[in-house]
Design an enzyme around this catalytic site. Structure first.
Site, PDB file in Angstrom:
ATOM      1  N   GLN A 320       0.833  -1.211   0.000  1.00  0.00           N
ATOM      2  CA  GLN A 320       0.000   0.000   0.000  1.00  0.00           C
ATOM      3  C   GLN A 320       0.867   1.262   0.000  1.00  0.00           C
ATOM      4  OE1 GLN A 320      -0.272  -2.517   2.204  1.00  0.00           O
ATOM      5  NE2 GLN A 320      -2.418  -3.142   2.441  1.00  0.00           N
ATOM      6  N   GLN A 342       0.042  -0.224  -5.804  1.00  0.00           N
ATOM      7  CA  GLN A 342      -1.121  -0.616  -5.004  1.00  0.00           C
ATOM      8  C   GLN A 342      -1.687   0.596  -4.264  1.00  0.00           C
ATOM      9  OE1 GLN A 342      -0.540  -4.070  -2.532  1.00  0.00           O
ATOM     10  NE2 GLN A 342      -2.447  -3.788  -1.406  1.00  0.00           N
ATOM     11  N   ASP A 343      -3.037   0.762  -4.341  1.00  0.00           N
ATOM     12  CA  ASP A 343      -3.729   1.831  -3.605  1.00  0.00           C
ATOM     13  C   ASP A 343      -3.297   3.230  -4.044  1.00  0.00           C
ATOM     14  OD1 ASP A 343      -4.835  -0.284  -2.292  1.00  0.00           O
ATOM     15  OD2 ASP A 343      -4.107   0.243  -0.310  1.00  0.00           O
ATOM     16  N   ASP A 364      -6.245  -2.814  -6.341  1.00  0.00           N
ATOM     17  CA  ASP A 364      -7.144  -1.884  -5.648  1.00  0.00           C
ATOM     18  C   ASP A 364      -6.683  -0.440  -5.828  1.00  0.00           C
ATOM     19  OD1 ASP A 364      -8.226  -4.292  -4.752  1.00  0.00           O
ATOM     20  OD2 ASP A 364      -7.266  -4.170  -2.793  1.00  0.00           O
ATOM     21  N   ARG A 440     -13.248  -5.477  -6.595  1.00  0.00           N
ATOM     22  CA  ARG A 440     -13.597  -6.489  -5.599  1.00  0.00           C
ATOM     23  C   ARG A 440     -14.129  -5.776  -4.361  1.00  0.00           C
ATOM     24  NH1 ARG A 440      -8.103  -8.845  -2.769  1.00  0.00           N
ATOM     25  NH2 ARG A 440      -6.934  -6.890  -2.624  1.00  0.00           N
TER      26      ARG A 440
END
Length: 525
Positions: A320, A342-343, A364, A440
């Protein structure tokens, strides 16, 4: 005579108690937790007046929640005071103090607003989110009795605020007759809500040719050398006009924070890839959480930016690592690149609009619990280190709605899903090992829709990916309308996603979903 008076008093007391119980029971039909709601309402710190209206009941719940938020703030301060030497617990406590302060401000605003307005529900929903986020932060450092007690208290606070939010949703849907109230519903229950605005067709954008109040550059001749210095120089609590910060070309290696009181700031750069604000914080570092990793984080309402890049270069192996976090109402990014792995984009809370932006990442890479509309944006999936035995799964979104009464979700309109050159190379070599999904469910009531978007073949036919087995599959809402491109075939989609009926698409317009007509300026282009 005295016995008669005592009897009459007892009868009146019992009658009043029964009446209050009936009122509480009826109002709590709106709650997700009706039985425990009655207990909470009966033990409210804010007494109800005789013959209370629906609004009186909601305000009583919010008043009690506000009281408990102040208690939670004191508890968080106590945890901070006892956490010297423990960087992770110190960070959790500091984040709680910030988040609970946000919660108090937003819930206060909701309680003093027109309860029938969209604003009231947006602000109350955000107040609940911040309480949940504090609980979540402490959950990861729960190894003392002090923290365990705080978690229990915050759980009760979450439930109380959820009661009030559900009642607010019921008031807005059914009106003031509490006998009609019922728990909040979503599209999965067949409830779409009703569009209240005719979508406005005029082009809207962040102003470009406006005078600067402050200039930033690396080579001298400007007011400031860092973006943060210019932010700190801006006046607090601007209610009229904007404070315009012109950020000239260059790479600004700094962490930027726009605090709550710095409202109506406007960043204008020289273009994507030309004006670059960069950082490399990641959640792999001790004492750093995902919330803290943002290169640029904004809490001041009315924030706008255009023609620049915001990036986090921590890399996919660092997990993250947020480039941009928005916790501000009426956030608008126009022609901005958000680069990360990520993120990448933490669309944290409240109402946000992203127009003609380029957003890249791996897992994500657009997440949060805001009500956000993305229009004409390019979504680029990048490769990341993966287990060659399991392959690689990349998810564009992970929406985090925890309560069905929160008016939040991600809406993608006329956007394009594609991949970076590096990802295309890997995909061509072995498509089965490099899987891309639209999203998701990070939380139970996750909501994301794609309207008229172009989807490249890197997207898996299933379209959507579970989070963990069957978690949230019956409560989320994932929808598409008139998707285009080689990844758009609805026949292969998972059973728990939907094709949106044409008559309901207007629910997700800029004006209906985030009340854009009120705050997004007309384009000057």
């Amino acid at each position: 005579m005295m016995d008669t008076l005592v009897s009459l008093f007892l009868i009146a007391t019992i009658s009043a108690s029964a009446s209050a119980s009936a009122i509480n029971t009826q109002a709590c039909k709106a709650s997700r937790f009706p039985a425990s709601c009655v207990d909470r309402l009966s033990n409210s710190t804010a007494a109800l007046p005789p013959n209370p209206t629906a609004s009186d009941i909601i305000l009583s719940v919010f008043t009690s929640s506000l009281y408990d938020v102040r208690t939670a703030l004191a508890v968080s301060q106590s945890i901070l005071d006892s956490s010297a030497g423990d960087r992770n617990r110190t960070t959790a406590a500091l984040n709680c103090i910030e988040l609970l302060t946000f919660s108090h401000r937003r819930l206060s605003a909701a309680a003093t607003s027109d309860l029938s307005s969209a604003d009231a529900r947006v602000w109350a929903g955000a107040a609940l989110l911040y309480q949940y986020d504090c609980w979540s932060a402490l959950k990861y450092v729960n190894y003392t009795a002090q923290v365990a007690d705080a978690l229990s208290f915050l759980s009760d606070l979450n439930n109380r605020t959820s009661d009030g939010l559900s009642m607010l949703a019921a008031l807005q849907r059914y009106g003031g007759d509490t006998s009609l109230w019922a728990p909040p519903q979503t599209e999965r229950d067949g409830y779409w809500g009703d569009p209240v605005e005719e979508p406005q067709q005029a082009c809207r954008g962040v102003p470009r040719d406006v005078p600067a109040n402050a200039t930033v550059c690396k080579i001298g001749g400007c007011d400031y050398e860092t973006v943060q210095a210019a932010v700190e120089a801006a006046p607090a609590n601007m209610s009229d006009g904007r404070f315009v910060i012109r950020i000239k070309k260059g790479i600004y290696d700094e962490i930027v924070r726009v605090p709550y009181e710095k409202s109506n700031l406007l960043f204008i750069g020289d273009g994507m890839g030309i004006t670059v604000i960069t950082g490399n914080l990641s959640a792999d570092e001790v004492g750093v959480t995902t919330y803290n990793t943002a290169t640029v984080a904004v809490a001041g309402d009315g924030f706008m930016a255009r023609d620049l890049t915001i990036r986090n270069t921590a890399g996919a192996a660092a997990h993250q690592a947020v480039a941009f976090r928005a916790s501000a109402d009426f956030t608008f990014l126009d022609t901005v690149e958000l680069y990360g792995k990520q993120d990448t984009l933490y669309a944290h809370s409240l109402r946000q609009y992203y127009k003609s932006c380029r957003i890249s990442g791996t897992v994500d890479f657009i997440f949060g619990n805001s009500a956000a509309v993305f229009e004409n944006c390019l979504l680029l999936v990048a490769p990341h280190p993966f287990d060659p035995l399991k392959g690689e799964s990349d998810t564009v979104t992970a929406h985090g709605r925890t309560d069905p009464a929160q008016p939040t979700g991600f809406v993608f309109h006329n956007c394009s899903l594609n991949a970076t050159i590096g990802m295309w190379k890997l995909y061509r070599e072995d498509p089965a090992m490099h899987r891309v999904y639209l999203g998701r469910p990070w939380k139970e009531y996750s909501r994301t829709v794609f309207l008229g978007c172009y989807l490249e073949e890197v997207l898996r036919p299933e379209g959507w990916m579970p989070w963990n087995e069957d978690f949230a599959l019956r409560t989320l809402f994932y929808g598409e309308f008139e998707s285009q491109g080689p990844g758009a075939d609805p026949a292969g989609r998972v059973w728990w996603s939907s094709q949106i009926p044409a008559e309901h698409v207007a629910v997700y317009s800029l004006d209906n979903f985030i009340q854009g007509k009120r705050w997004i300026p007309l384009s000057d282009r």
